[in-house]
Design a protein around this motif. Sequence first.
Motif, mmCIF file in Angstrom:
data_model
loop_
_atom_site.group_PDB
_atom_site.id
_atom_site.type_symbol
_atom_site.label_atom_id
_atom_site.label_comp_id
_atom_site.label_asym_id
_atom_site.label_seq_id
_atom_site.Cartn_x
_atom_site.Cartn_y
_atom_site.Cartn_z
ATOM 1 N N VAL A 88 -27.115 35.811 41.059
ATOM 2 C CA VAL A 88 -26.199 36.572 41.930
ATOM 3 C C VAL A 88 -26.626 36.430 43.404
ATOM 4 C CG1 VAL A 88 -25.316 38.884 42.476
ATOM 5 C CG2 VAL A 88 -25.567 38.186 40.104
ATOM 6 N N ALA A 106 -25.624 33.028 44.471
ATOM 7 C CA ALA A 106 -24.163 32.946 44.586
ATOM 8 C C ALA A 106 -23.685 33.607 45.879
ATOM 9 C CB ALA A 106 -23.514 33.614 43.377
ATOM 10 N N GLN A 130 -22.032 31.496 48.719
ATOM 11 C CA GLN A 130 -20.604 31.827 48.585
ATOM 12 C C GLN A 130 -19.919 30.996 47.493
ATOM 13 O OE1 GLN A 130 -18.416 34.401 50.110
ATOM 14 N NE2 GLN A 130 -20.521 35.085 49.838
ATOM 15 N N ILE A 131 -20.561 31.019 46.321
ATOM 16 C CA ILE A 131 -19.966 30.386 45.133
ATOM 17 C C ILE A 131 -20.042 31.405 43.997
ATOM 18 C CG2 ILE A 131 -20.394 27.971 45.716
ATOM 19 C CD1 ILE A 131 -22.961 28.127 44.036
ATOM 20 N N THR A 132 -19.365 31.122 42.880
ATOM 21 C CA THR A 132 -19.401 32.079 41.771
ATOM 22 C C THR A 132 -20.673 31.882 40.941
ATOM 23 O OG1 THR A 132 -18.187 30.586 40.320
ATOM 24 C CG2 THR A 132 -16.869 32.124 41.617
ATOM 25 N N GLN A 182 -20.722 31.758 37.793
ATOM 26 C CA GLN A 182 -20.382 30.807 36.723
ATOM 27 C C GLN A 182 -20.648 29.369 37.159
ATOM 28 O OE1 GLN A 182 -18.591 33.426 37.610
ATOM 29 N NE2 GLN A 182 -17.352 34.243 35.947
ATOM 30 N N THR A 183 -20.415 29.085 38.450
ATOM 31 C CA THR A 183 -20.646 27.729 38.962
ATOM 32 C C THR A 183 -22.143 27.404 38.924
ATOM 33 O OG1 THR A 183 -18.671 27.746 40.314
ATOM 34 C CG2 THR A 183 -20.397 26.255 41.014
ATOM 35 N N ALA A 208 -23.014 26.665 35.443
ATOM 36 C CA ALA A 208 -22.509 25.344 35.024
ATOM 37 C C ALA A 208 -23.358 24.217 35.619
ATOM 38 C CB ALA A 208 -21.053 25.190 35.453
ATOM 39 N N TYR A 222 -21.514 20.745 35.303
ATOM 40 C CA TYR A 222 -20.701 20.506 36.500
ATOM 41 C C TYR A 222 -21.579 19.938 37.615
ATOM 42 C CZ TYR A 222 -17.975 21.535 40.696
ATOM 43 O OH TYR A 222 -17.312 21.430 41.894
ATOM 44 N N ASN A 223 -21.116 18.845 38.214
ATOM 45 C CA ASN A 223 -21.825 18.259 39.357
ATOM 46 C C ASN A 223 -21.261 18.850 40.647
ATOM 47 O OD1 ASN A 223 -23.614 16.566 38.049
ATOM 48 N ND2 ASN A 223 -22.149 14.884 37.946
ATOM 49 N N PRO A 224 -22.096 19.492 41.463
ATOM 50 C CA PRO A 224 -21.562 20.100 42.696
ATOM 51 C C PRO A 224 -21.060 19.046 43.677
ATOM 52 C CG PRO A 224 -23.942 20.170 42.695
ATOM 53 C CD PRO A 224 -23.540 19.665 41.361
ATOM 54 N N SER A 225 -20.175 19.459 44.572
ATOM 55 C CA SER A 225 -19.693 18.546 45.610
ATOM 56 C C SER A 225 -20.852 18.229 46.550
ATOM 57 C CB SER A 225 -18.563 19.210 46.388
ATOM 58 O OG SER A 225 -19.083 20.309 47.119
ATOM 59 N N LEU A 258 -21.689 21.248 48.638
ATOM 60 C CA LEU A 258 -22.456 22.296 47.952
ATOM 61 C C LEU A 258 -23.891 21.829 47.698
ATOM 62 C CD1 LEU A 258 -22.639 25.034 46.631
ATOM 63 C CD2 LEU A 258 -21.589 24.096 44.583
#
Lengths: 69, 131
Positions: free
Chosen positions: A19, A22, A26-28, A30-31, A34, A40-43, A46
């Motif tokens: 938390v 996050a 400023q991301i969730t 859940q991201t 992941a 999930y591969n971040p941009s 990010l």
Amino acid sequence: MKVTNRIKEIRLAKGISQVEMAEALQITRQTINAVEKHKYNPSLELALKMIKYFNVPIEELFTLEEDTK
Amino acid sequence: MKNLQYLAWGFIVVCMGVGILIAKWMIPDLSWSAVAASIGGTVAGVGLVAAVAKIREMKKRDHVPDVDERTWNNMKNFYAAALYFVLIGSMAVVIVLVGLGHETIELGAISLYLLFLFMILAIGSFIVKRA
């Protein structure tokens, strides 16, 4: 080729919760989950934010695993 | 950002109101009480959703955003996949109807079908946003 990361390891070593991270990035939550589970591969944006947040070199956070074939 | 959110809620209400007035124009037999009830229902429905969103926001203790780049990616993938399902599904429905011997489709049936599609897409978007 698969991108792996050591985000969970580094985050826990620094005593940061999902938390807190996050909120700072400023991301969730859940991201983060992941990304840590390699689902999930971040941009690039990010990924750069994460490097700045943890203050570590990129190769310490992300690794590109070469295919064995 | 807050103003934009209120503007969006207002825009939705106005669009739905205009839609109901167009329906009245297209169907002159539609009573004014039904039009008034529809507009009232629209305002109440959107107001209820906005109130629930506001209460959730007030209850939130952290400053974690509800959406981020992954959410938008998931949404894009969902709508890209949904497009094919809608196109192929619609084509299948048309083929079945033609096979059953129908030559025309009533506008009422099409509007119900579109309503069903919108509902499915809205539920899907909600699930994808939460995932």
